[in-house]
Design an enzyme around this catalytic site. Sequence first.
Site, PDB file in Angstrom:
ATOM      1  N   CYS A   1      12.419  10.978   9.539  1.00 23.39           N
ATOM      2  CA  CYS A   1      12.384  10.274  11.024  1.00 23.39           C
ATOM      3  C   CYS A   1      13.836  10.494  11.809  1.00 23.39           C
ATOM      4  O   CYS A   1      13.599  10.255  13.069  1.00 23.39           O
ATOM      5  CB  CYS A   1      11.617   8.710  10.923  1.00 23.39           C
ATOM      6  SG  CYS A   1      12.297   7.789   9.980  1.00 23.39           S
TER       7      CYS A   1
ATOM      8  N   GLU B   1       8.418   0.893  12.121  1.00 23.05           N
ATOM      9  CA  GLU B   1       9.335   2.042  12.319  1.00 23.05           C
ATOM     10  C   GLU B   1       8.698   3.279  12.392  1.00 23.05           C
ATOM     11  O   GLU B   1       8.021   3.779  11.305  1.00 23.05           O
ATOM     12  CB  GLU B   1      10.280   1.908  10.801  1.00 23.05           C
ATOM     13  CG  GLU B   1      11.375   2.719  11.039  1.00 23.05           C
ATOM     14  CD  GLU B   1      11.437   4.103  10.487  1.00 23.05           C
ATOM     15  OE1 GLU B   1      11.319   5.017  11.485  1.00 23.05           O
ATOM     16  OE2 GLU B   1      11.434   4.356   9.148  1.00 23.05           O
TER      17      GLU B   1
ATOM     18  N   GLU C   1       7.796  16.133  17.064  1.00 23.58           N
ATOM     19  CA  GLU C   1       8.670  15.686  15.981  1.00 23.58           C
ATOM     20  C   GLU C   1       8.101  16.757  14.726  1.00 23.58           C
ATOM     21  O   GLU C   1       7.035  16.768  14.292  1.00 23.58           O
ATOM     22  CB  GLU C   1       8.476  14.030  15.274  1.00 23.58           C
ATOM     23  CG  GLU C   1       9.329  14.069  14.107  1.00 23.58           C
ATOM     24  CD  GLU C   1       9.375  12.763  13.775  1.00 23.58           C
ATOM     25  OE1 GLU C   1      10.234  11.996  13.169  1.00 23.58           O
ATOM     26  OE2 GLU C   1       8.241  12.280  13.970  1.00 23.58           O
TER      27      GLU C   1
ATOM     28  N   LYS D   1       0.863  -1.088   0.123  1.00 22.50           N
ATOM     29  CA  LYS D   1      -0.057  -0.143   0.032  1.00 22.50           C
ATOM     30  C   LYS D   1       0.890   1.161   0.086  1.00 22.50           C
ATOM     31  O   LYS D   1       1.527   1.686   0.811  1.00 22.50           O
ATOM     32  CB  LYS D   1      -0.896  -0.112   1.292  1.00 22.50           C
ATOM     33  CG  LYS D   1      -1.863   1.034   1.313  1.00 22.50           C
ATOM     34  CD  LYS D   1      -1.510   2.324   1.848  1.00 22.50           C
ATOM     35  CE  LYS D   1      -2.377   3.523   1.715  1.00 22.50           C
ATOM     36  NZ  LYS D   1      -1.668   4.886   2.166  1.00 22.50           N
TER      37      LYS D   1
END
Length: 530
Positions: free
Chosen positions: A331, A297, A431, A222
Amino acid sequence: MCIYLSIYLSIYLSIYLSIYLSIYLSIYLSIYLSVFSLLICELYQLSRPDLFRGEAFIDGKWVQNGKTFPVYEPSTGEVLGDVASMSRSDFVTGIKSADVGFREYSSTTTAHYRAALLKKWYDLIISNKDDIATILVLENGKTFSEAVGEVVYAASFVSWFAEEATRAYGDVIPSSMPNTTVFTLKQPVGVCGIITPWNFPAAMITRKIAPALAVGCSVVIKPPSETPYTAAALVKLAIEAGIPPRVIQLIPTKDRDAATELCTNPIVKKISFTGSTKVGIFLSKLAMGTMKKVSMELGGNAPFIVFDDADIDLAVQAAMVCKFRCSGQTCVCANRILVHKKLLPEFTKKLIAEVSKLKVGFGLDKTTTQGPLVNRGGVDKVNQHIEDAVSKGAKLELGGIIPKDVNQNGFFIAPTILTGVTKDMLVANDETFGPLAPVFGFDSEDEAVSLANDTEFGLAGYFFSKDVNRILRVASRLECGLVGVNTGKISAAESPFGGVKESGVGREGSKYGLAEYYIIKAVTIGNTNA
């Protein structure tokens, strides 16, 4: 009688029109997607027009179901193209096909044969790297040179796991019982659901599916709705390389309910996801319903520590790499820059000087060194963090505006530096995912480590020091899965990638990433003296 005839005709016409319109719409969309792809390829001079496509790849065929969603070009905010938005039933079809593909692929191919297929795929990726990079720039926004670097990096995972495919050794275990032999087999887990992010649309595909294909699994991908075209190009090349069509399914969608089929369908035996912690937790709960293996992750809040004995110039250059790569949308990028107060003035001055050299613009412009963010939401979040920090006493040293010489409808914001940042500000705890560098001061090693670990995340951490004892000490004290010492570059195919705490579970890349796609079977043979 007339009533029954009327009902009959109504039902007949309804079904006929439904089928007719469905076929008509399908043909229309196929023609539209093909013509639009050719226009894009002509405009941006792609050598391989067939690599830019907006269909799904299900059960060995490029298909669409009549529904689409728009993909935006970040530097203008305009629609780049329309991509097929597939339904839950399409995922069911893809999963069933992948199961058939898995059983054939795992039982009829050897590790050496699978390695040869991956090597062919690697060669095709490298020979088409400029076209893939162009597509990547158009949907993601990063600069062309950075996109080419990502494609080469993505190919490195294919090459690495091609070599590792033949090295999945089992063990013979000394038995505690007489006349008994115990050994282990490593076998592919089965159909794997792959959900990838938009910030590295090439590398995150290959880092997940190359090990799966190497060990004999099949995959249902996906792709991210922001950047599905890069995934389609890679799948196209994989099929060209000879990877059996049913082994790879590519199913784009905007329907979140449809995508959850990957996590709930019992045929799928593993889920690999890269994205936010919130979504990762949600998907993990769904996957637990059928006890799937998971690799997650997730989010990060990486500290970047500059100790008083650090090489300042080296630290500044590393900060430029790991903070402003992909416009800060990674990230593992430095989210909090912690500098010893002894070096704070000099470090800040040099960082401002380097960031001032960045040129914001369209990624295919060769003079651009910093592209736009992927969407308007990303810009809004950066602005929110800046406004919050300034309102609480931080100083805006540089940036914080939309550059004047870019398309004002694009998703741009100038690279930004804040000083005087404290841990009560949003940027310290959330973040940012953008080109915002907040600089904190600290007095001691203990304070720096405490600040670095003061987060629920634990993906990456960086620090700079010339003291070997401090290097060993701090590397073990940082609560994260990846540590960069005197460098801002920590990702490679041979190195395990993954986090601790709420940054996820499992590892990608390296021999540990290969193990994520295996099950270990223990075989005990008794009465060997009979």
